[in-house]
Scaffold this motif. Sequence first.
Motif, mmCIF file in Angstrom:
data_model
loop_
_atom_site.group_PDB
_atom_site.id
_atom_site.type_symbol
_atom_site.label_atom_id
_atom_site.label_comp_id
_atom_site.label_asym_id
_atom_site.label_seq_id
_atom_site.Cartn_x
_atom_site.Cartn_y
_atom_site.Cartn_z
ATOM 1 N N GLU A 333 0.714 -1.314 0.006
ATOM 2 C CA GLU A 333 0.094 0.148 -0.179
ATOM 3 C C GLU A 333 0.783 1.170 0.005
ATOM 4 O O GLU A 333 0.495 2.247 0.129
ATOM 5 N N LYS A 359 -2.341 4.873 -10.767
ATOM 6 C CA LYS A 359 -3.574 5.169 -10.184
ATOM 7 C C LYS A 359 -3.798 4.944 -8.599
ATOM 8 O O LYS A 359 -4.339 5.869 -8.063
ATOM 9 N N THR A 360 -3.580 3.523 -8.243
ATOM 10 C CA THR A 360 -3.303 3.393 -6.991
ATOM 11 C C THR A 360 -2.386 4.281 -5.890
ATOM 12 O O THR A 360 -2.811 4.725 -4.943
ATOM 13 N N SER A 361 -1.405 4.728 -6.635
ATOM 14 C CA SER A 361 -0.359 5.761 -5.834
ATOM 15 C C SER A 361 -1.228 6.944 -5.632
ATOM 16 O O SER A 361 -1.053 7.529 -4.406
ATOM 17 N N PHE A 362 -1.487 7.388 -6.829
ATOM 18 C CA PHE A 362 -2.389 8.855 -6.552
ATOM 19 C C PHE A 362 -3.570 8.572 -5.821
ATOM 20 O O PHE A 362 -3.835 9.826 -5.096
ATOM 21 N N HIS A 363 -4.368 7.542 -5.617
ATOM 22 C CA HIS A 363 -5.387 7.412 -4.903
ATOM 23 C C HIS A 363 -5.059 7.527 -3.521
ATOM 24 O O HIS A 363 -5.782 8.200 -2.672
ATOM 25 N N LYS A 364 -3.811 6.982 -3.061
ATOM 26 C CA LYS A 364 -3.353 6.850 -1.685
ATOM 27 C C LYS A 364 -2.682 8.255 -1.387
ATOM 28 O O LYS A 364 -2.586 8.604 -0.184
ATOM 29 N N GLN A 366 -2.286 11.329 -3.628
ATOM 30 C CA GLN A 366 -2.861 12.766 -4.369
ATOM 31 C C GLN A 366 -1.756 13.390 -4.999
ATOM 32 O O GLN A 366 -1.740 14.705 -4.923
ATOM 33 N N ARG A 371 0.026 11.685 -10.655
ATOM 34 C CA ARG A 371 -0.882 12.071 -11.719
ATOM 35 C C ARG A 371 -0.314 12.251 -13.122
ATOM 36 O O ARG A 371 -0.859 11.936 -14.150
#
Length: 497
Positions: A333, A359-364, A366, A371
């Motif tokens: 994570e 995508k997962t990194s940005f979700h966690k 921002q 991006r």
Amino acid sequence: MRIACDRHRQLMISFAPIVLLVSAINLLGVFASNAGSYLKSGDESFSNREYFAAIRHYTSFIEIDPDASIGYSKRAAAYIQQKRYKDALRDLDKLVDIDPSYVNGYLQRSQVLRQTCELDEAESVVSKALGMKPGHAGAKKELSMVTQAKDALKQVESSYENNDFTKAEEHLEVLLSLSPDCSKARFLRARILLKKKDYAGVVGETGFILKENEDDLDALLLRGQAYYYLSDFDVATRHYQKGLRLDPEHSSLKKEYFKLKNLLKKTKNAEDLFEKGKFRKAVEQYNEALSLDPEHEAQNFVLYLGLCKTLVKLGRGKEALPACSSALKIDGEHAEALLQSGEAKILVEDWEGAMSDFKTSFHKSQSQSAREGLHRAEKGLKLSKRRNWYEILGVETTASASDIKRAYKKLALQWHPDKNVDNKEEAERKFQDIAAAYEVLGDEDKRTRYDRGEDEEPQMGGPGFNPFGGGGGGSGSGFTFTFEGGFPGGGGFGFNF
């Protein structure tokens, strides 16, 4: 008058022994009264759980009457409540010295020894009590508990040796129910917890041991290892150093201490080299640090992530991927690890994998980096699905205009349908691809737009692009291309550069 004085003196002398005897009797009465009050006060304090006060009163009683076994028995009970087992055993030893036939004294002594896991000695003591009174119910019960504790300890040690930690813990529960202050059991539990990577549990268990003996080397070693695996390196170092001050030649403490120092040194070297931009040397230091302790997950996560970032900086995507994957295996994570994994996948053109990581990194997190990475991966995926004109012409993306023209000429000659009569269909398809590639890459504006990722398709039917559209002479193929100097071998076609 003189005679009367002499008679009075003689009378006083004759009564002196009687006076002294009476005084002694009175004094003994005072002592007995005081001893009884100390005993009573001690009992009151004990019932109120004021064990320090109880010990003080019982000690006063013993000082008055050192040959009364009851004082030692009561004070031993107060010591036991305070877990001062050595003091309790001294009083119980004195008790049975005073009254060797006092069975309960032996029974109490066995109970204390069982509590602290001195099981062989406990068995010997309670067996002596049963020898004195074979039918004594309390002694028979105590012997049964000692036997159960010995069996549980044996099972714990056997299960631990066989790496069956679940079974070992089950037997430990039995042992600690019989011997709750067994330091040997606490050591075994701490070792099991270390094997199971429950490092906080190790800290707790060894804390109990060090409360009783702050200089216990085995406890200092185990606790130091727990803090080491928790990455609390300063505290781990203090435990190792304290143990080595007590025993400078303790081999296990020395081994763990120097392993810790070496790991920290290699890690710092790698990080410093990375900051200085010396990436190849940093890779060497990261790999050396990773070889020191494969079991240290927390530190190895830091090292794998550092190695992944360094290899990405070097553009070595294939080598970076295993390092990134190892970091994510430890902490799947972690936003930065996901980001670096995305960068590594871009290098090997795994566009969809990179998009997923970004995508997962940005979700966690921002983060702007995630991006931007996502946009690059999306663009790469899009580009990967269009025709690669550079590949068709067999040139690099950095090829000059003359390189592109030269490659086109060569391939056009090679794949002209009139030169490939035996595989004309394939030649026509390839020749058309070559012409289409040159139409885009041979035009500076079109090539620029293509390199930016914009859709740039050839204008089908434009001059020289759809050469199979009819008309023309020569072989009837409709080609009207002329190379400078003509085409070797004839053929009624030409096209101009």
